[in-house]
Design a protein around this motif. Structure first.
Motif, PDB file in Angstrom:
ATOM      1  N   PHE A   1     -32.901 -19.634   7.461  1.00 49.51           N
ATOM      2  CA  PHE A   1     -34.226 -19.293   6.954  1.00 49.51           C
ATOM      3  C   PHE A   1     -34.128 -18.446   5.681  1.00 49.51           C
ATOM      4  O   PHE A   1     -35.016 -18.512   4.826  1.00 49.51           O
ATOM      5  N   ALA A   2     -33.063 -17.632   5.563  1.00 48.07           N
ATOM      6  CA  ALA A   2     -32.860 -16.873   4.331  1.00 48.07           C
ATOM      7  C   ALA A   2     -32.631 -17.821   3.158  1.00 48.07           C
ATOM      8  O   ALA A   2     -33.199 -17.656   2.068  1.00 48.07           O
ATOM      9  N   PHE A   3     -31.789 -18.822   3.380  1.00 42.85           N
ATOM     10  CA  PHE A   3     -31.526 -19.816   2.331  1.00 42.85           C
ATOM     11  C   PHE A   3     -32.806 -20.571   1.987  1.00 42.85           C
ATOM     12  O   PHE A   3     -33.110 -20.813   0.808  1.00 42.85           O
ATOM     13  N   SER A   4     -33.573 -20.933   3.015  1.00 45.89           N
ATOM     14  CA  SER A   4     -34.818 -21.670   2.789  1.00 45.89           C
ATOM     15  C   SER A   4     -35.818 -20.837   1.983  1.00 45.89           C
ATOM     16  O   SER A   4     -36.508 -21.355   1.099  1.00 45.89           O
ATOM     17  N   ALA A   5     -35.891 -19.530   2.301  1.00 51.60           N
ATOM     18  CA  ALA A   5     -36.867 -18.665   1.647  1.00 51.60           C
ATOM     19  C   ALA A   5     -36.582 -18.486   0.164  1.00 51.60           C
ATOM     20  O   ALA A   5     -37.503 -18.442  -0.662  1.00 51.60           O
TER      21      ALA A   5
ATOM     22  N   ALA B   1     -42.187 -19.209   1.421  1.00 55.83           N
ATOM     23  CA  ALA B   1     -41.187 -18.143   1.408  1.00 55.83           C
ATOM     24  C   ALA B   1     -41.571 -17.018   2.361  1.00 55.83           C
ATOM     25  O   ALA B   1     -40.719 -16.482   3.086  1.00 55.83           O
ATOM     26  N   ALA B   2     -42.857 -16.644   2.374  1.00 57.73           N
ATOM     27  CA  ALA B   2     -43.321 -15.572   3.256  1.00 57.73           C
ATOM     28  C   ALA B   2     -43.141 -15.956   4.725  1.00 57.73           C
ATOM     29  O   ALA B   2     -42.725 -15.132   5.549  1.00 57.73           O
TER      30      ALA B   2
ATOM     31  N   TRP C   1     -40.768 -13.945   7.486  1.00 60.64           N
ATOM     32  CA  TRP C   1     -41.214 -13.448   8.782  1.00 60.64           C
ATOM     33  C   TRP C   1     -40.307 -13.960   9.901  1.00 60.64           C
ATOM     34  O   TRP C   1     -39.985 -13.220  10.842  1.00 60.64           O
ATOM     35  N   ILE C   2     -39.893 -15.209   9.810  1.00 58.54           N
ATOM     36  CA  ILE C   2     -38.951 -15.749  10.805  1.00 58.54           C
ATOM     37  C   ILE C   2     -37.618 -15.000  10.724  1.00 58.54           C
ATOM     38  O   ILE C   2     -36.995 -14.686  11.753  1.00 58.54           O
ATOM     39  N   MET C   3     -37.181 -14.684   9.507  1.00 61.27           N
ATOM     40  CA  MET C   3     -35.952 -13.901   9.335  1.00 61.27           C
ATOM     41  C   MET C   3     -36.063 -12.545  10.020  1.00 61.27           C
ATOM     42  O   MET C   3     -35.116 -12.085  10.683  1.00 61.27           O
TER      43      MET C   3
END
Length: 263
Positions: A37-41, A51-52, A56-58
């Motif tokens: 999820f960090a890479f996706s954001a 991105a937000a 939040w998932i991160m």
């Protein structure tokens, strides 16, 4: 003789490359949900809303994946700094992961919640209020930086010390404030590693996390030993004073917690 020496040096370098890359890969695997999820954001186009959502998932995943995986990595680098380079990487990593999971998780919940609160407050003061109150936002930003930087000491203390979560967090923040030059050294080295990783992306898989943890624990351990020396001197001085005054010896109260044993 020279060829044997060169071969010995080559084998040692190869062993260290295997240790660093192996522990780094273990960290990547155990942190994978958070890192995905960090890479996706940050790297997949999708607008601010996308991105937000990922951030939040991160925040939800971090205490349960990133924090335990990182504390386990510090358990490995702790062995290296303390002279136990030949320990089994996989065994040491997963032993540290299991032993430190609860401390890492609860500490991660605290750090994540406080970070989110401080980011929201900072944005509110900088955007919603006039210039007279924006200085509060600057103060919050400073505290946020100290909090995030203290994570280096938090992970080091989780790997090195038996303490309650509240004591780990308090001591990590205090040590960050009391030993700023050691922490600055860690931050600079981490910045250099990140810069090199941007230039050579393969370091993400073979060294960034492990080398960062190695530098961070090395600086923590040096600061920790200096603090221990001061504590011993103070205890010796108080023992001498009590002996002179009372005719018997007494000791200072030891901290609640103990250094983890070597094995």
């Amino acid at each position: 003789m020279e060829s044997k020496g060169l071969m010995g040096g080559f084998y040692k370098i190869t062993e260290w490359i295997m240790r660093i890359s192996g522990s780094n890969l273990l960290w990547l695997v155990c942190s994978l949900p958070f890192l995905f999820f960090a890479f996706s954001a940050f790297f997949i186009p999708g607008g601010w809303g996308f991105a937000a959502f990922n951030m939040w998932i991160m925040a939800i995943l971090a205490p349960f994946t990133f924090f335990p995986a990182t504390s386990a990595l510090f358990s490995v680098t702790r062995k290296w700094v303390m002279g136990e380079a030949d320990v089994g990487i996989i065994k040491t990593y997963f032993k540290g992961y299991k032993e430190n999971y609860k401390q890492s998780m609860f500490g991660g919940i605290f750090y994540t919640l406080l970070t989110v609160i401080m980011i929201v407050d900072y944005q509110m003061y900088m955007k919603e209020f006039n210039n007279n109150l924006q200085f509060i936002g600057i103060v919050i930003l400073v505290f946020l930086v100290v909090l995030l930087v203290s994570l280096f000491h938090f992970f080091s203390m989780v790997a090195h010390y038996y303490l309650k979560v509240t004591q780990l967090i308090k001591n990590a923040i205090l040590l960050t404030i009391l030993k700023p030059f050691r922490m600055l050294s860690t931050v600079i080295c981490t910045g250099v590693l990140v810069f090199l990783t941007i230039r050579f992306p393969w370091l993400i898989f073979f060294g960034l996390a492990s080398l960062t943890a190695l530098v961070a624990f090395f600086n923590f351990y040096a600061a920790y030993n200096k603090v221990q020396e001061k504590v011993e001197k103070l205890r010796a001085a108080e023992e001498a004073a009590n002996t002179d005054e009372n005719g018997d010896e007494s000791t200072l109260e030891l901290p609640s917690g103990s250094e983890k044993e070597k094995d």
